[in-house]
Design a protein around this motif. Structure first.
Motif, short mmCIF file in Angstrom:
data_model
loop_
_atom_site.label_atom_id
_atom_site.label_comp_id
_atom_site.label_asym_id
_atom_site.label_seq_id
_atom_site.Cartn_x
_atom_site.Cartn_y
_atom_site.Cartn_z
N ASP A 147 38.92 79.58 -27.11
CA ASP A 147 39.63 78.33 -26.87
C ASP A 147 39.47 77.91 -25.41
O ASP A 147 40.00 78.56 -24.50
CB ASP A 147 41.12 78.54 -27.21
N ALA A 203 34.47 86.61 -28.59
CA ALA A 203 34.40 87.88 -27.86
C ALA A 203 33.65 88.94 -28.67
O ALA A 203 32.94 89.78 -28.10
CB ALA A 203 35.81 88.37 -27.53
N ILE A 240 36.95 85.74 -21.48
CA ILE A 240 36.15 85.40 -22.65
C ILE A 240 37.13 84.99 -23.74
O ILE A 240 37.95 85.81 -24.18
CB ILE A 240 35.31 86.60 -23.12
N GLY A 286 50.80 93.77 -17.68
CA GLY A 286 51.69 92.61 -17.63
C GLY A 286 53.03 92.93 -17.02
O GLY A 286 53.25 94.03 -16.52
N GLN A 323 53.46 86.28 -18.72
CA GLN A 323 53.79 87.70 -18.50
C GLN A 323 52.54 88.54 -18.32
O GLN A 323 52.55 89.56 -17.64
CB GLN A 323 54.59 88.27 -19.68
N HIS A 324 51.46 88.15 -18.97
CA HIS A 324 50.20 88.89 -18.81
C HIS A 324 49.60 88.58 -17.45
O HIS A 324 49.21 89.49 -16.71
CB HIS A 324 49.21 88.55 -19.93
C1 LIG Z 1 60.08 89.72 -22.48
C2 LIG Z 1 58.61 89.57 -22.69
C3 LIG Z 1 57.76 90.39 -21.96
C4 LIG Z 1 56.38 90.30 -22.16
N1 LIG Z 1 55.55 91.12 -21.42
C5 LIG Z 1 54.22 91.04 -21.61
C6 LIG Z 1 53.32 91.90 -20.89
O1 LIG Z 1 53.73 92.74 -20.08
N2 LIG Z 1 52.00 91.79 -21.12
C7 LIG Z 1 51.47 90.89 -22.01
O2 LIG Z 1 50.23 90.85 -22.18
N3 LIG Z 1 52.30 90.07 -22.71
C8 LIG Z 1 53.65 90.15 -22.54
N4 LIG Z 1 54.46 89.35 -23.29
C9 LIG Z 1 53.87 88.60 -24.42
C10 LIG Z 1 53.21 87.31 -24.02
O3 LIG Z 1 54.16 86.30 -23.98
C11 LIG Z 1 52.11 86.96 -25.06
O4 LIG Z 1 52.70 86.88 -26.32
C12 LIG Z 1 50.96 87.96 -25.14
O5 LIG Z 1 50.47 88.25 -23.84
C13 LIG Z 1 49.85 87.38 -25.98
O6 LIG Z 1 48.84 88.32 -26.19
P1 LIG Z 1 47.35 87.84 -26.55
O7 LIG Z 1 46.84 87.03 -25.44
O8 LIG Z 1 46.60 89.05 -26.92
O9 LIG Z 1 47.57 87.03 -27.89
P2 LIG Z 1 47.52 85.48 -28.17
O10 LIG Z 1 48.42 84.73 -27.27
O11 LIG Z 1 47.70 85.34 -29.62
O12 LIG Z 1 46.06 85.05 -27.75
C14 LIG Z 1 44.91 85.43 -28.39
C15 LIG Z 1 43.78 84.68 -27.74
O13 LIG Z 1 42.55 85.10 -28.30
C16 LIG Z 1 41.73 83.96 -28.46
N5 LIG Z 1 40.78 84.31 -29.52
C17 LIG Z 1 41.00 84.38 -30.84
N6 LIG Z 1 39.89 84.81 -31.46
C18 LIG Z 1 38.96 85.02 -30.52
C19 LIG Z 1 37.62 85.48 -30.53
N7 LIG Z 1 37.01 85.81 -31.68
N8 LIG Z 1 36.97 85.57 -29.37
C20 LIG Z 1 37.57 85.23 -28.19
N9 LIG Z 1 38.83 84.80 -28.13
C21 LIG Z 1 39.52 84.70 -29.28
C22 LIG Z 1 42.65 82.83 -28.78
O14 LIG Z 1 42.05 81.59 -28.43
C23 LIG Z 1 43.86 83.17 -27.93
O15 LIG Z 1 43.76 82.53 -26.64
C24 LIG Z 1 55.84 89.40 -23.10
C25 LIG Z 1 56.70 88.56 -23.80
C26 LIG Z 1 58.07 88.63 -23.60
C27 LIG Z 1 58.96 87.71 -24.37
#
Ligand SMILES: Cc1cc2nc3c(=O)[nH]c(=O)nc-3n(C[C@H](O)[C@H](O)[C@H](O)COP(=O)(O)OP(=O)(O)OC[C@H]3O[C@@H](n4cnc5c(N)ncnc54)[C@H](O)[C@@H]3O)c2cc1C
Ligand SMILES: Nc1ncnc2c1ncn2[C@@H]1O[C@H](COP(=O)(O)O)[C@@H](O)[C@H]1O
Lengths: 259, 323
Positions: free
Chosen positions: B289, B306, B286, B251, B272-273
């Motif tokens: 939602d 997943a 995968i 990211g 960001q990701h």
């Molecule tokens: C300054 C700043 C910098 C950042 N830099 C980065 C960065 O470099 N990289 C980065 O990744 N993020 C970064 N972020 C964070 C970003 O904003 C998100 O919070 C983060 O990417 C979310 O991670 P996630 O998708 O794992 O979690 P979540 O947003 O919580 O998403 C989880 C997902 O999993 C799904 N899910 C749940 N259970 C299951 C299941 N059993 N099977 C399949 N799907 C399921 C949900 O539907 C949801 O879509 C940054 C944020 C800030 C403020």
């Protein structure tokens, strides 16, 4: 002894990038500006060094349009930095000109310093260049992508990250430029009293000219900006998990040809 | 005649793939091709370099150059560039080059562009290169200003490797290893344990987010990655939660990646990701939602759990790759 921390102000990571109509650059209208995330680690490390009695003063520096970048300096002051210097400069300086300006300001300040902390990379231009260039102009050693820093009087030991989770342990003679990576520490939030105190501090103002740098130091410019090509609509796979998995594997082999 | 100088790298006496990519691009320009190699065993590369169409090879060989030392390498590279004055210098945009070349550029007062993704070199030594900005939210063309030598660091896997039309006998020039009082001493190099390609070099990435539910479930992603020869990545949410090492973060504040295949498991697709992986050729998402933003960037999407789908995929790929 002093520790300098260099801070760049960058568009918030939430920013949706819009381009100017003539594709000559990014349209910054309405952009929220923040301290470059890696520079937060740099500031934190400076403060930690001071708190550990290894330095007496943390001075933060930023190069850029002064009204705007002073905001990032205030954030650092609110975290606990002692002094701030802004070097007023146009928006589009490149790493070379920026490093020249930072080196010029540090030399103009005079006196000894323990180290200069920077971030490993600015998330706008992704150059990862200013730190090494600054070290060259100051004629001191550097280490980039640093996840651990220990300083003694005249030398520092750092750990830096390279590919595939490998690490290098390096000894640097001080002063040195150290570029912080995520993992070095946990940056603190500014406290309310910190914010109040920061508001009252004066930020020292320097000009590009005054620190011996100019637009003529620029070596890299950018043109022809473009947004990534739109992806064709996603193909959603139906069925139960076994069917979905089977179809995906086939598509990746026969249609996308990536496995 | 002006020249293109390639900073070549090697392991076990073989040129790395990234170096072959750069040599292919250098030959295409029609300019004289020069190569610089640093490290123990560099001298022995001269035949290989000739086969790759290199006209002149400059090598700094010796045990003292076993580990990358920024000071020593800067001396050597600056020495070669100031005497040979190539129009263009090419290197792979890896952690060594990204540490080294900005310092070299500053010493020589010339321009450097890191992490470029496209490159054309004209027969007059003009460079057309583009690079991602804002971690991939946009790209821009590099324009070098007052740069006698244009230093271009290319992201791996962007240029195609072509065979040299004619092998040459490269001339060999040995460079002295600088002896000076060093302010930088490399004490130790600790190799990563994974033995996998770094995320930035990986051809396939299997990435997991909070939807993987708990750290132990990353084992599933490891297994899928093993079958595919992939590297495992992660979202920041799971890095910050301490499930996996921060070296795995993809990211804007993690790694910017450009694999041919990116499989996002339980990742929502925050801006960001997406910034860090938008350079991927094919994206699989995968997510349970159907409205998760990751689907807007995906080539193929599966709405589902997943934890259920990943092990099934591993089985399918096993079957497929056995044949
Ligand atoms: C300054 C700043 C910098 C950042 N830099 C980065 C960065 O470099 N990289 C980065 O990744 N993020 C970064 N972020 C964070 C970003 O904003 C998100 O919070 C983060 O990417 C979310 O991670 P996630 O998708 O794992 O979690 P979540 O947003 O919580 O998403 C989880 C997902 O999993 C799904 N899910 C749940 N259970 C299951 C299941 N059993 N099977 C399949 N799907 C399921 C949900 O539907 C949801 O879509 C940054 C944020 C800030 C403020
Ligand atoms: N305009 C600037 N003012 C102050 N510091 C900067 C500036 N630009 C870059 N830096 C510092 O150099 C680091 C690396 O930036 P870059 O080389 O642009 O990726 C940043 O994390 C900052 O610490």
């Amino acid at each position: 002894m002093k520790i300098y921390v260099c801070i760049k102000q960058v568009p918030d990571t939430e920013t949706k990038i819009k381009l100017k109509a003539d594709a000559s650059g990014v349209d910054f209208a309405g952009v929220k500006w923040v301290m470059n995330p890696y520079d937060e680690y740099a500031v934190e490390e400076g403060l930690k060094q001071r708190e550990a009695g290894k330095a007496t003063n943390v001075t933060v520096l930023s190069v850029g349009p002064k009204a705007r970048v002073s905001e990032a300096l205030r954030t650092a002051l609110a975290m606990g930095a002692d002094d701030a210097i802004v070097i007023d400069a146009p928006e589009d300086l490149d790493p070379m000109a920026t490093a020249k300006a930072l080196a010029g300001a540090i030399k103009a300040e005079g006196g000894e310093y323990k180290c200069v902390m920077t971030g490993k990379l600015a998330i706008d231009d992704n150059a990862a260049s200013v730190s090494q260039m600054l070290a060259e102009f100051l004629a001191v050693p550097h280490a980039t992508v640093v996840t651990k820093l220990e300083t003694a009087d005249t030398q520092a030991t750092v750990e830096r990250e390279t590919e595939g989770g490998s690490r290098e342990v390096i000894q640097l003679r001080l002063p040195a430029v150290v570029a912080a990576n995520k993992g070095l520490n946990m940056p603190r939030y500014a406290s309310l009293p910190g914010i109040m105190k920061a508001k009252k501090k004066t930020i020292k103002e320097l000009t590009l000219d005054g620190v011996g740098a100019s637009a003529a130091d620029i070596r890299v410019k950018y043109k022809g900006f473009a947004l990534p090509a739109e992806k064709p609509a996603v193909k959603m796979l139906a069925g139960d998990p076994a069917q979905q998995a089977g179809e995906l594997a086939q598509l990746l082999r026969t249609e996308a040809k990536v496995i | 005649m002006s020249s293109v100088l390639v900073f070549t790298e090697f392991t076990n006496g073989q040129l790395k793939k990234g170096s072959l990519e750069l040599l292919s691009a250098a030959r295409k320009s029609g300019l004289k091709v020069q190569a610089l190699a640093i490290g123990p065993g560099a001298k022995a590369l001269v035949d290989q370099l000739g086969k790759e169409g290199v006209d002149e090879a400059f090598v700094a060989d010796g045990a003292a150059l076993d580990k990358y030392n920024s000071e020593l390498f800067t001396e050597i590279v600056c020495g070669v560039l100031s005497s040979k004055k190539p129009a263009v210098v090419l290197a792979s945009s890896n952690s060594l080059a990204r540490d080294l070349f900005p310092r070299v550029a500053a010493r020589l007062g010339t321009g450097v562009a890191s992490d470029c993704t496209t490159l054309e070199i004209s027969s007059s030594g003009e460079v057309k290169a583009r690079r991602p900005m804002y971690a991939g939210k946009c790209t821009a063309e590099v324009s070098f200003e007052s740069s006698a030598t244009k230093i271009v660091l290319m992201r791996p896997n962007q240029l195609t490797v072509t065979p040299a039309s004619a092998a040459k006998t490269a001339t060999l020039e040995e460079l002295a290893v600088p002896t000076k009082d060093l302010a930088t001493i490399v004490k130790e190099v600790v190799k990563g344990t994974s033995g996998k390609l770094d995320l930035t070099e990986a051809n396939i990435i299997v990435s997991g987010g909070r939807g993987m539910k708990e750290p132990a479930n990353f084992k599933m992603l490891e297994e899928l990655a093993d079958v595919l020869g992939a590297t495992v990545g992660a979202s920041r949410a799971v890095v910050d939660a301490g499930w996996v090492s921060h070296t795995m973060q993809v990211g804007q504040t993690g790694k910017t990646v450009a694999p041919t295949l990116y499989i996002a498991c339980g990742i929502s697709g925050a801006i960001q990701h997406l910034a860090g992986m938008s350079g991927s050729k094919v994206v699989v998402a995968i997510n349970k939602d159907a409205n998760a933003p990751i689907f807007q960037k995906a080539t193929y999407g599966i709405v589902g759990d997943a934890l259920e789908i990943v092990p099934k995929l591993t089985e399918e790929f096993k079957k497929l790759l056995q044949h």
